[in-house]
Scaffold this motif. Structure first.
Motif, PDB file in Angstrom:
ATOM      1  N   GLU B  29       0.847  -1.198   0.000  1.00  0.00           N
ATOM      2  CA  GLU B  29       0.000   0.000   0.000  1.00  0.00           C
ATOM      3  C   GLU B  29       0.882   1.248   0.000  1.00  0.00           C
ATOM      4  N   SER B  32       1.410   2.610   3.695  1.00  0.00           N
ATOM      5  CA  SER B  32       2.378   1.880   4.529  1.00  0.00           C
ATOM      6  C   SER B  32       3.782   1.977   3.937  1.00  0.00           C
ATOM      7  N   ASP B  76      10.053 -10.533 -13.182  1.00  0.00           N
ATOM      8  CA  ASP B  76       8.743 -11.045 -13.591  1.00  0.00           C
ATOM      9  C   ASP B  76       8.269 -12.155 -12.655  1.00  0.00           C
ATOM     10  N   GLU B  77       9.227 -13.020 -12.278  1.00  0.00           N
ATOM     11  CA  GLU B  77       8.878 -14.145 -11.410  1.00  0.00           C
ATOM     12  C   GLU B  77       8.499 -13.666 -10.003  1.00  0.00           C
ATOM     13  N   GLN B  78       9.251 -12.686  -9.522  1.00  0.00           N
ATOM     14  CA  GLN B  78       9.047 -12.242  -8.132  1.00  0.00           C
ATOM     15  C   GLN B  78       7.997 -11.135  -8.003  1.00  0.00           C
ATOM     16  N   GLY B  80       6.087  -9.751 -11.000  1.00  0.00           N
ATOM     17  CA  GLY B  80       5.197  -9.576 -12.149  1.00  0.00           C
ATOM     18  C   GLY B  80       3.724  -9.581 -11.787  1.00  0.00           C
ATOM     19  N   MET B  81       3.333 -10.569 -10.986  1.00  0.00           N
ATOM     20  CA  MET B  81       1.919 -10.678 -10.633  1.00  0.00           C
ATOM     21  C   MET B  81       1.483  -9.490  -9.762  1.00  0.00           C
ATOM     22  N   MET B  82       2.315  -9.130  -8.792  1.00  0.00           N
ATOM     23  CA  MET B  82       1.938  -8.037  -7.886  1.00  0.00           C
ATOM     24  C   MET B  82       1.889  -6.689  -8.615  1.00  0.00           C
ATOM     25  N   MET B  84       0.679  -6.268 -11.440  1.00  0.00           N
ATOM     26  CA  MET B  84      -0.649  -6.191 -12.063  1.00  0.00           C
ATOM     27  C   MET B  84      -1.725  -5.864 -11.025  1.00  0.00           C
ATOM     28  N   VAL B  85      -1.423  -6.127  -9.783  1.00  0.00           N
ATOM     29  CA  VAL B  85      -2.427  -6.053  -8.730  1.00  0.00           C
ATOM     30  C   VAL B  85      -2.403  -4.715  -7.980  1.00  0.00           C
TER      31      VAL B  85
END
Lengths: 512, 106
Positions: B29, B32, B76-78, B80-82, B84-85
């Motif tokens: 966030e 934080s 990307d591995e560590q 990448g997903m976050m 996008m979020v």
């Protein structure tokens, strides 16, 4: 081999306004560091009444009077939009007031550590006698209460107070004068956890309409530890809870794993039933005093009521296949292993996509994901964001990265396969397990086919490992063929034998 | 920022010298992230931990700000997903603004 099913669930909240200031770690630490602080002065003005707590929409979702999805249609903030038709009694449980809880503390007190004032206790007993959850026999066991002067003398010797509207009505004494693991404070934490667990298990028995002695095993999965100086976490909360809930046919044990423990416990329960070790296993956990008012500082600063005013408790009954209740798929279990690592992507893959891929189930075939279901109204003012939403975004992003869903469709996926958070921030309580009851209801009435229960835990808080943890399991519609596969009646066997004899006779007569 | 981590940051900066320590944060966030950045630069704003009243002025970045400094495959591995979020822009601008105000080593 039988299928393990979700035969029943219970969800209980215990409104404990007087415990926030004294036993919640945020206020207790503040009291130690700065007893004259502004926060402590302001806290009493931000405490909700029992009625306000009952009318709070997320609490109504927790005890099963509304489905979590319905929260999305209710006006926000929920704390200033009370549900006028709300009831303390729920379809899957109840919201218990502090007075009744103090009585349950006394009922759960095997070592005469809980002292309640005479007239206060007499009133509590009278009220409890009208509820189906309490038997005459157990209420008769409670001796007369104490004079206030006796309670005050115990407080002077280090007992911890039980307050009602900030006035002393009782206390809990240390169980040993030197043992650091049996101090009055630890006895409060453990008795509160036990007593709220007892209420949850009693609700489970009552609402599932089963005989208490039919439960063969209980797995307790809270976050407390009971034992003395020679075995700090010896246990066994499970058996202690069974005893008070009347589950005389059961023994049990405690499973720990921070917030992931309830899902670990569900998997173990399902496995025990499937393997035929026990026919009926209850998973149960009581609440934690330490987390009451955990975010009180932010709630007070931002002018909110203190929303962490309830202990949470739950129980789930896992039994042999009844042909109708939803089934735990013990072959679709996700786990975060030591080698998984802590990258969010690796975590989500291990818990969500890996077990689904192995079972040939598409991400979109899980109708609902139950993740960390914390109520966002509690966490957002404290800067921790909307925890379930963050989890759903991660699942959607993982799906988009893998090509399970379109990137443009992520928000729709979240809306359809997720739900608003509704559980109290009681550590293990919001993790995966709060939706099991609603999932059972939705699967049985045909609204959904399948849900995934995901439990995650922050093991590093115990300072034994830096590891994170998590497990998951799928629950889905009962195929409904329990009778066909498992039970053949005497009459059917007779008919089968007669049929075979007839065939044999025909064979002989035909002379072939 | 929890008290244990404040102590670790303080100990590391004393051991290696403030100019040799870079704090990389990974919070989800903006608020934080900002509080964490403030703690290791201006001092603990809650006045609860070992960095209360201690202005270390350390260099501090969110991992999202360091995307170009990390191997693309690893990132990307560590992350990448976050990526996008989370609200990457809000987080990065919050940390940058704290760094611009209080960091002595940029």
């Amino acid at each position: 081999m039988t299928l393990p099913v979700v035969k029943g669930t219970s969800y209980v909240l215990v409104h404990t306004p007087d415990m926030i200031l004294h036993y919640g770690t945020t206020c207790a630490q503040e009291h130690e560091a700065n007893p004259q602080s502004e926060l402590l002065k302001k806290v009493p003005q931000h405490i909700r009444s029992f009625e306000e707590t009952v009318k709070y929409a997320p609490n109504q979702a927790y005890i099963g009077n509304i489905l979590p999805d319905e929260l999305a249609n209710l006006p926000k903030p929920w704390y200033s939009n009370p549900m006028e038709n709300a009831a303390a009694e729920g379809k899957m449980g109840e919201i218990v007031d502090q007075d009744e809880f103090y009585l349950t503390l006394k009922l759960s007190d095997a070592f005469d550590l809980v002292m309640l004032e005479k007239s206060f206790l007499a009133g509590l007993k009278e009220k409890a006698a009208t509820k189906p959850m309490y038997t005459e026999k157990e209420l008769a066991k409670i001796k007369e209460g104490y004079e206030l002067s006796e309670i005050e003398a115990s407080l002077a010797e280090g007992a911890e107070p039980l307050l009602r509207d900030h006035k002393v009505v009782g206390c809990i004494k240390a169980a040993h004068n030197k043992d650091k693991n049996l101090t009055a404070h630890i006895m409060v934490e453990n008795l509160v956890s036990k007593a709220s667990g007892v209420i949850a298990l009693k609700n489970l028995i009552y609402r599932s309409k089963i005989a208490p002695e039919s439960i063969e095993y209980v797995i307790e999965c809270s976050e407390e530890a009971c034992g003395d100086m020679n075995q700090r976490g010896g246990g066994n909360f499970a058996k202690a809870i069974c005893e008070n809930a009347g589950a005389v046919g059961a023994t049990g044990s405690d499973t720990r794993g921070f917030c992931a423990a309830p899902t670990h416990a569900l998997i173990i329960a399902a496995a025990l039933v499937k393997a035929g070790v026990y026919k009926s296993v209850a998973v149960v956990a009581g609440g934690a005093t330490a987390k009451l008012g955990m975010n009180a500082r932010d709630h007070v600063n931002k002018g909110l009521p203190i929303l962490e005013d309830c202990l949470g408790a739950f129980a789930v009954l896992v039994t042999e296949d009844d042909g109708v209740s939803p089934v735990f798929r013990t072959d679709v279990v996700g786990r975060h292993t030591v080698g998984t690592g802590s990258a969010p992507q690796a975590v989500m893959e291990s818990l969500i996509t890996k077990p689904l891929d192995a079972a040939g189930i598409k991400l979109t075939e899980i109708d609902k994901f139950s993740v960390e279901m914390q109520n966002p109204e509690i966490t957002e003012p404290a800067g921790a964001g909307d925890v379930p939403l963050a989890n759903y975004k991660m699942i959607a992003a993982l799906g988009a990265k893998r090509g399970d869903i379109d990137k443009a469709d992520m928000m729709n996926f979240i809306k359809k396969h997720g739900m608003p958070g509704f559980a109290p921030t009681q550590g293990h309580i919001p993790s995966g397990v709060p939706f099991v009851g609603a999932a059972r209801e939705m699967i049985m009435n045909g609204a959904i086919e399948r849900a995934m229960i995901v439990g995650k835990g922050s093991l590093f808080l115990g300072r034994m490992t830096n590891q994170f943890d998590g497990v998951s399991i799928v629950v889905e519609k009962n195929p409904g063929n329990a009778a066909a596969g498992e039970v053949v009646s005497k009459e059917e066997i007779k008919n089968m034998v007669a049929e075979a004899m007839k065939d044999f006779a025909a064979f002989l007569l035909s002379g072939k | 920022m929890d008290l244990e981590n404040q102590k670790r940051v303080l100990d590391l900066s004393e051991k290696h010298g403030k100019e040799n320590v870079v704090v990389v944060i990974g919070t989800s966030e903006a608020e934080s992230a900002g509080l964490t950045a403030e703690t290791v630069t201006a001092g603990d704003p809650t006045f609860a931990g070992p960095l209360a009243g201690v202005s270390l002025g350390l260099a501090v970045y969110h991992i999202f700000e360091l995307k170009d400094a990390v191997d693309a495959g690893v990132y990307d591995e560590q992350c990448g997903m976050m990526e996008m979020v989370l609200d990457v822009d809000a987080i990065n601008s919050e940390v940058k603004s704290i760094r611009d105000q209080y960091s002595q080593f940029k």
